[in-house]
Scaffold this motif. Structure first.
Motif, PDB file in Angstrom:
ATOM      1  N   PRO A 121      -4.545   5.586  -6.953  1.00 58.48           N
ATOM      2  CA  PRO A 121      -4.596   5.579  -5.408  1.00 58.48           C
ATOM      3  C   PRO A 121      -3.480   4.683  -4.811  1.00 58.48           C
ATOM      4  O   PRO A 121      -2.948   3.777  -5.202  1.00 58.48           O
ATOM      5  CB  PRO A 121      -5.868   4.706  -5.205  1.00 58.48           C
ATOM      6  CG  PRO A 121      -6.282   3.867  -6.535  1.00 58.48           C
ATOM      7  CD  PRO A 121      -5.664   4.693  -7.451  1.00 58.48           C
ATOM      8  N   THR A 122      -3.174   4.818  -3.537  1.00 56.81           N
ATOM      9  CA  THR A 122      -2.018   4.560  -2.838  1.00 56.81           C
ATOM     10  C   THR A 122      -2.136   3.078  -2.790  1.00 56.81           C
ATOM     11  O   THR A 122      -1.035   2.408  -2.869  1.00 56.81           O
ATOM     12  CB  THR A 122      -2.112   4.977  -1.421  1.00 56.81           C
ATOM     13  OG1 THR A 122      -1.958   6.403  -1.421  1.00 56.81           O
ATOM     14  CG2 THR A 122      -0.795   4.575  -0.796  1.00 56.81           C
ATOM     15  N   ALA A 153      -5.664  10.016  -1.075  1.00 56.10           N
ATOM     16  CA  ALA A 153      -7.064   9.713  -1.159  1.00 56.10           C
ATOM     17  C   ALA A 153      -7.282   8.294  -1.568  1.00 56.10           C
ATOM     18  O   ALA A 153      -6.295   7.629  -2.136  1.00 56.10           O
ATOM     19  CB  ALA A 153      -7.732  10.480  -2.460  1.00 56.10           C
ATOM     20  N   ASP A 154      -8.252   7.640  -1.110  1.00 54.17           N
ATOM     21  CA  ASP A 154      -8.398   5.989  -1.437  1.00 54.17           C
ATOM     22  C   ASP A 154      -8.974   5.803  -2.740  1.00 54.17           C
ATOM     23  O   ASP A 154      -8.538   4.719  -3.259  1.00 54.17           O
ATOM     24  CB  ASP A 154      -9.579   5.777  -0.369  1.00 54.17           C
ATOM     25  CG  ASP A 154      -9.010   5.709   1.054  1.00 54.17           C
ATOM     26  OD1 ASP A 154      -8.112   5.802   1.224  1.00 54.17           O
ATOM     27  OD2 ASP A 154      -9.977   5.867   1.814  1.00 54.17           O
ATOM     28  N   ASP A 155      -9.536   6.704  -3.671  1.00 52.88           N
ATOM     29  CA  ASP A 155      -9.878   6.336  -5.009  1.00 52.88           C
ATOM     30  C   ASP A 155      -9.473   7.415  -6.005  1.00 52.88           C
ATOM     31  O   ASP A 155      -9.110   8.777  -5.488  1.00 52.88           O
ATOM     32  CB  ASP A 155     -11.218   6.454  -5.077  1.00 52.88           C
ATOM     33  CG  ASP A 155     -12.056   5.296  -4.351  1.00 52.88           C
ATOM     34  OD1 ASP A 155     -11.444   4.246  -4.593  1.00 52.88           O
ATOM     35  OD2 ASP A 155     -12.755   5.620  -3.296  1.00 52.88           O
ATOM     36  N   GLY A 205       5.387  -4.851  -3.813  1.00 52.36           N
ATOM     37  CA  GLY A 205       5.485  -3.285  -2.975  1.00 52.36           C
ATOM     38  C   GLY A 205       4.308  -2.676  -2.424  1.00 52.36           C
ATOM     39  O   GLY A 205       4.363  -1.911  -1.789  1.00 52.36           O
ATOM     40  N   ASP A 206       3.004  -3.143  -3.277  1.00 52.02           N
ATOM     41  CA  ASP A 206       1.827  -2.800  -2.720  1.00 52.02           C
ATOM     42  C   ASP A 206       1.302  -3.486  -1.584  1.00 52.02           C
ATOM     43  O   ASP A 206       0.529  -3.099  -0.692  1.00 52.02           O
ATOM     44  CB  ASP A 206       0.599  -2.806  -3.796  1.00 52.02           C
ATOM     45  CG  ASP A 206       0.769  -1.657  -4.763  1.00 52.02           C
ATOM     46  OD1 ASP A 206       1.101  -0.341  -4.410  1.00 52.02           O
ATOM     47  OD2 ASP A 206       0.534  -1.675  -6.056  1.00 52.02           O
ATOM     48  N   MET A 207       1.786  -4.623  -1.352  1.00 52.16           N
ATOM     49  CA  MET A 207       1.318  -5.674  -0.321  1.00 52.16           C
ATOM     50  C   MET A 207       2.226  -5.523   1.090  1.00 52.16           C
ATOM     51  O   MET A 207       1.684  -5.374   1.960  1.00 52.16           O
ATOM     52  CB  MET A 207       1.396  -6.837  -0.612  1.00 52.16           C
ATOM     53  CG  MET A 207       0.386  -7.316  -1.736  1.00 52.16           C
ATOM     54  SD  MET A 207       0.228  -8.976  -2.314  1.00 52.16           S
ATOM     55  CE  MET A 207      -0.569  -9.894  -1.147  1.00 52.16           C
TER      56      MET A 207
END
Length: 586
Positions: free
Chosen positions: A515-516, A584-586, A80-82
């Motif tokens: 993070p996303t 946000a990235d972090d 799902g994240d990839m």
């Protein structure tokens, strides 16, 4: 921090969120059919065991689906994240739907022997893997569509899906039972709810094909920020692993045991401990779910205003404080004769402590055969609370009901005398006019069982113990004429409200913690360890605690201790998340 400006949800976003929730309802329906039919499945697929052991094995097969959920979370979370949320959804629902349909056509133990339970457990494992990849994706997908400041309200709809799936499974089961009758349902009708799920599978696949990808994932992919190694990033870096551990022990662990106590353990307690018939218990639980389900959205919405953490920890704290009095009140309302007998007729087990085992066996490979273990299994299965008395080493266990002593082990002379008495009774029944067919059938079975060297001792113990319990006022089943429906519904609804308090806000909170780029993976693992292991093993663990301690309520110590630990850990170390920026990235 997130902007305070909120935007309305567009019609297209509402459509895809509805589609996601509806598909998740169907997956939970598939998963919980097994739990709702555990007693019948025990007889169909574990009939080579005695009734009590068969039910425990059926519960363990149910738990097997929970045990593998974290592995599904890791595998599908990484996908799902990839590659995205949408296509991962599609794979999980196909695996779940096909596995459920095969259970509906799987031959039973009588037809293909040991292959039947082996295949059944394999299908349960596949269901668990699929569900492990489902929830994190659904929660992430909905949260990433929701306007800032409304994530609790929107993800709360996903939180209703587990309860709605359970409710739908209960309704299909109840409808099938009503139409074809209990006897036909126990024989073959139990397969119908599993087979019907293929219709839901087709609908769900169609709906999921029409969904759009998550806007947060699309944005991240366009910027080239997707994670190439979400597993190592989630669990190999301490800054993220620390949050995963806090999510598990400070939130999900307590939420899980409150969830399973309020819905599944309450149903098991009604049917197994309080001996309420399955149809009535299902109706009572279904009514409480109807009343309580809107509160998922109410508490989810409230969490957008006051925070997720206070609601989740308050629900856990209320469970810790109230479970014992609430379940005792449930006993008094559902089976007052049992409640009265517990107060008036003391039962003891006198045994050599060295012979008494803690009867928790998650692998299903160990048999408990000592006289102490047999005595405790019998009493726990009959919903009888008892006290333990230590006996000298090597002394066979003895049960005492009031003033009546019941031996657990019997000599050949005892069995021969009992057999002669049973044969005498059978002869008298055959000679009597008019003939009582049911009594003759029961007496014939008794003679047959007493003639079998392997079953004679157990049969004699069962006969003597049943007679002693009956004389002391312990009912074989709940008297429905004394069943207090209103009070039972109120109690069950309270338990469901605790579920909604801890479960309604938790999806939003878990999404907001990560993070996303690693969100699907990171939030899925603690959720499914918490719900799969701490929650899924609850019925088996609770039964083992009851059998060990002798008190039918002591199984509640399991959720109480875990929920209490979550209150402490969450209160001290978990930070509020409602204002976090999920882009946000972090």
């Amino acid at each position: 921090m997130a902007t305070t400006e909120t935007r309305p949800m567009s019609a297209e976003e509402k459509k895809v969120i509805f589609a996601s929730s509806l598909g998740t309802v169907f997956e939970w329906y598939d998963f919980y059919l097994y739990g709702s039919l555990a007693a019948i499945i025990a007889k169909q697929f574990f009939s080579g065991l005695d009734e009590g052991s068969a039910f425990i094995f059926a519960l363990l097969a149910f738990a097997a689906g929970f045990i593998v959920r974290p592995f599904g979370a890791i595998f599908f979370g990484r996908l799902g994240d990839m590659i995205g949320r949408k296509y991962t959804f599609l794979v999980t629902i196909l695996i779940m739907g096909v596995s459920t349909f095969i259970v509906g056509i799987l031959p039973n133990y009588a037809s293909i022997g040991v292959a039947a339970p082996v295949i059944l457990i394999c299908l349960r494992l596949l269901q668990g893997l699929a569900l492990g990849g489902e929830y994190g994706g659904a929660a992430t997908y909905v949260a990433e569509h929701a306007p800032a400041g409304q994530r609790g309200a929107y993800t709360a709809w996903i939180q209703t899906t587990a309860t709605l799936g359970l409710f739908l499974s209960l309704m299909v089961i109840l409808g099938t039972r009503t139409i074809i009758g209990e006897e036909a349902f126990a024989d073959w009708g139990w397969r119908v709810p599993f087979l019907v799920s293929v219709i839901m599978l087709i609908i769900s696949v169609y709906i999921r094909l029409s969904m759009n990808e998550s806007p947060a994932f699309v944005k991240m992919k366009a910027e080239g920020k997707t994670s190439k190694a979400p597993l190592s990033e989630s669990f190999g870096q301490w800054k993220n692993l620390k949050i995963v551990l806090l999510a598990l022990f400070g939130l999900v662990m307590g939420q899980a045991v409150v969830w399973y106590s309020g819905q599944f353990y309450a149903l098991f307690f009604l049917t197994q401990a309080l001996k309420v018939d399955g149809a009535t218990a299902n109706i009572m639980v279904a009514i409480s779910l109807i009343i309580g389900t809107p509160f998922f959205v109410i508490f989810g919405t409230l969490s957008d205003k006051i925070g997720r953490k206070p609601l989740i920890l308050l629900g856990c704290l209320l469970a810790v404080v109230t479970y014992f009095p609430v379940f005792k009140a449930l006993t008094k309302a559902a089976n007052p004769d049992l409640y009265a007998a517990q107060q008036s007729a003391q039962v003891t087990v006198t045994a050599d402590p060295a012979e008494c085992s803690f009867q928790f066996n998650p692998t299903g490979t160990k048999k408990f055969t000592s006289s102490c273990d047999i005595a405790k299994q019998r009493l726990a299965g009959a919903s009888v609370s008892y006290e333990n008395i230590a006996a000298p080493a090597g002394t066979p266990a003895v049960i005492k009901v009031g003033e009546t002593v019941v031996n657990v082990k019997y000599s050949a002379e005892d069995i021969a005398a009992a057999k002669a008495k049973a044969e005498e009774k059978l002869a008298a029944l055959n000679a009597a006019e008019p003939k009582d067919a049911k009594a003759i059938e029961a007496a014939t079975k008794s003679v047959k069982d007493l003639s079998n060297e392997k079953t004679a001792g157990a049969t004699l113990l069962g006969t003597n113990l049943s007679a002693a319990l009956k004389a002391a006022g312990y009912p074989a089943k709940a008297d429905m004429a004394k069943f207090d429906k209103v009070t039972v519904i109120i109690i069950l609804t309270y338990l469901v409200l605790l579920v909604t308090m801890v479960y309604g806000p938790i999806a939003a909170m878990l999404v907001e913690m990560f993070p996303t780029r690693i969100r699907y993976t990171s939030m899925s693992l603690p959720y499914h360890i918490g719900n799969g292991w701490f929650g899924g093993l609850m019925p088996t663990t609770a039964f083992a605690i009851v059998a060990q301690t002798g008190n039918m309520y002591n199984g509640l110590w399991y959720p109480i201790i875990i929920a209490g630990a979550t209150v402490v850990i969450g209160g001290l170390f978990v930070k509020e998340t409602k204002d976090n920026d999920i882009y946000a990235d972090d």
